[in-house]
Design an enzyme around this catalytic site. Sequence first.
Site, PDB file in Angstrom:
ATOM      1  CG  HIS A 161     -18.322 -35.303  45.233  1.00 44.00           C
ATOM      2  ND1 HIS A 161     -19.895 -34.889  44.764  1.00 44.00           N
ATOM      3  CD2 HIS A 161     -17.866 -35.539  44.017  1.00 44.00           C
ATOM      4  CE1 HIS A 161     -20.073 -34.856  43.585  1.00 44.00           C
ATOM      5  NE2 HIS A 161     -18.769 -35.083  42.912  1.00 44.00           N
TER       6      HIS A 161
ATOM      7  CG  ASP B  19     -66.456 -44.284  50.050  1.00 42.02           C
ATOM      8  OD1 ASP B  19     -67.424 -44.657  50.452  1.00 42.02           O
ATOM      9  OD2 ASP B  19     -66.237 -44.271  48.746  1.00 42.02           O
TER      10      ASP B  19
ATOM     11  CG  HIS C 211     -65.917 -48.298  50.329  1.00 46.29           C
ATOM     12  ND1 HIS C 211     -65.428 -47.204  51.307  1.00 46.29           N
ATOM     13  CD2 HIS C 211     -64.903 -49.186  50.562  1.00 46.29           C
ATOM     14  CE1 HIS C 211     -64.654 -47.723  51.857  1.00 46.29           C
ATOM     15  NE2 HIS C 211     -64.167 -48.938  51.426  1.00 46.29           N
TER      16      HIS C 211
ATOM     17  CG  HIS D  56     -64.250 -53.418  52.432  1.00 45.32           C
ATOM     18  ND1 HIS D  56     -62.998 -53.806  51.758  1.00 45.32           N
ATOM     19  CD2 HIS D  56     -64.175 -52.272  52.630  1.00 45.32           C
ATOM     20  CE1 HIS D  56     -62.538 -52.604  51.840  1.00 45.32           C
ATOM     21  NE2 HIS D  56     -63.173 -51.617  52.361  1.00 45.32           N
TER      22      HIS D  56
HETATM   23 FE1  FES Z   1     -21.199 -33.936  46.135  1.00 48.16          FE
HETATM   24 FE2  FES Z   1     -22.891 -34.476  48.018  1.00 48.16          FE
HETATM   25  S1  FES Z   1     -20.874 -34.205  48.242  1.00 48.16           S
HETATM   26  S2  FES Z   1     -23.302 -34.288  45.855  1.00 48.16           S
HETATM   27 FE    FE Z   2     -62.547 -49.713  52.603  1.00 46.56          FE
END
Ligand code: FES
Ligand code: FE
Length: 440
Positions: free
Chosen positions: A104, A206, A209, A214
């Site tokens: 708005h 960890d 691993h 890897h």
């Molecule tokens: Fe209405 Fe932001 S102006 S939700």
């Molecule tokens: Fe890793």
Amino acid sequence: MTTDVSRFIDVDRGEIQGEIFHSAEIYEQELERVWARSWVFLAHDSMIPKRGDFIQTYIGEDPVVVVRQRDGGVKAFLNQCRHRGMRICRADRGNAKAFMCSFHGWVYDTAGNLIEVPHEETAYRPEVFDKSDWGPRPVARLESYRGFWFGTWDAEAPSLTDYLGDMAWYFDAHFDRYASGFEAIAVHKWVIGANWKLNAEQPSSDMYHGDVTHVSAKQVMGIGPTPDREGHQFSGTFGHGTGWWDVGGNTRRASVGDAWLADHREEVVERVGERRADGVRGHANIFPNFMFLHNGTIRVTHPRGPDEFEVWAWTMVPADAPAELKEEIRVKVLRTFSPGGLFEQDDAENWVEEQRIMRGYMARRSPLVYTMRMGEARRDQHGLPGLTVDHPYADEGSRGMYRHYLDLMMSPTWADVIERKRERDEPVTARPLDKNGVSR
Ligand code: FES
Ligand code: FE
């Protein structure tokens, strides 16, 4: 109604049940008790250098805008319009004089004041509406450590300095190296279908691993299995953790920045001491979700329900480094720890698969073993601040993370959290530390 999470986490026995990765109720409790209370990384100075520069991020699921102010300071507020709750700022980052809500048209200035409301005079009677009451909710506390801004929604949280505690000393090994500081470049964002904690415990703990998960990535990159050499793991009071191999085992390749690095070695040693100039840098997590690795990647994870999180990653480069060195670091991170990185893909597959398995009732009620090197941690040993274990293959970082997680999840206020730690004789305030660590 809160869930008694201690039914699923027994840190003293080193046992955790997968329910904490799966349950929607526990996740809701985390939004309140973990995310609305913890210090969460928001932005680095270099992401918002000029006045009016802003970046959008999250604390948990709550969107936050972080804005550089006219006076050079920083403010952060909930990215939610007070009219109907729409997002005020919809760009990831940029520079703005004001933010206009696209629903708005309410307008907020960069300090978080509502400054314009369309048709205000005719639509709102002054006795029921005063614009100055309706700025977006500010982040309760905002503090910076070495140019890294953290925020929390909880005014009662300990100071950021106390929250980091001894972890700051380990952080400095990465980011206090140069007077000119660091610069964040090359952001990547991606989604992983797993619980945020499965990810967070890894850089806390960890390293175990690496050789298996890897193995193919390491072969492709010509890196052999990790020799069993010296290293350590640190676990902090507030759930932070880090682990590293001591110097001497990494394959050091020639870099376009070698001359620049050699020129700056003295500066680094001057600032952080010999030991941290060459080592004490591996992987790390500042609880809950700010991770960094020795190669320069930093990332935050934003939880998205119990079974998903987003990763937002940047590459940190020394601000004064030559362009070729910055580019070299960027490409190295891209190849290893970006969404297309060889290591990153290996890691994500584990977390996603673990998460799928936790759908099973028996799977999430079967205790998992977090006992590696239990009982071996000592405070302030070998000059290393805080609680450490003499090997990076350990679950101390994870146990520390879940101990703190449990403190948060079981406590209605920060005062209760601190009380639980005091009862265990854990240090809850920061102390000054020498660049060479602690002496006994
Ligand atoms: Fe209405 Fe932001 S102006 S939700
Ligand atoms: Fe890793």
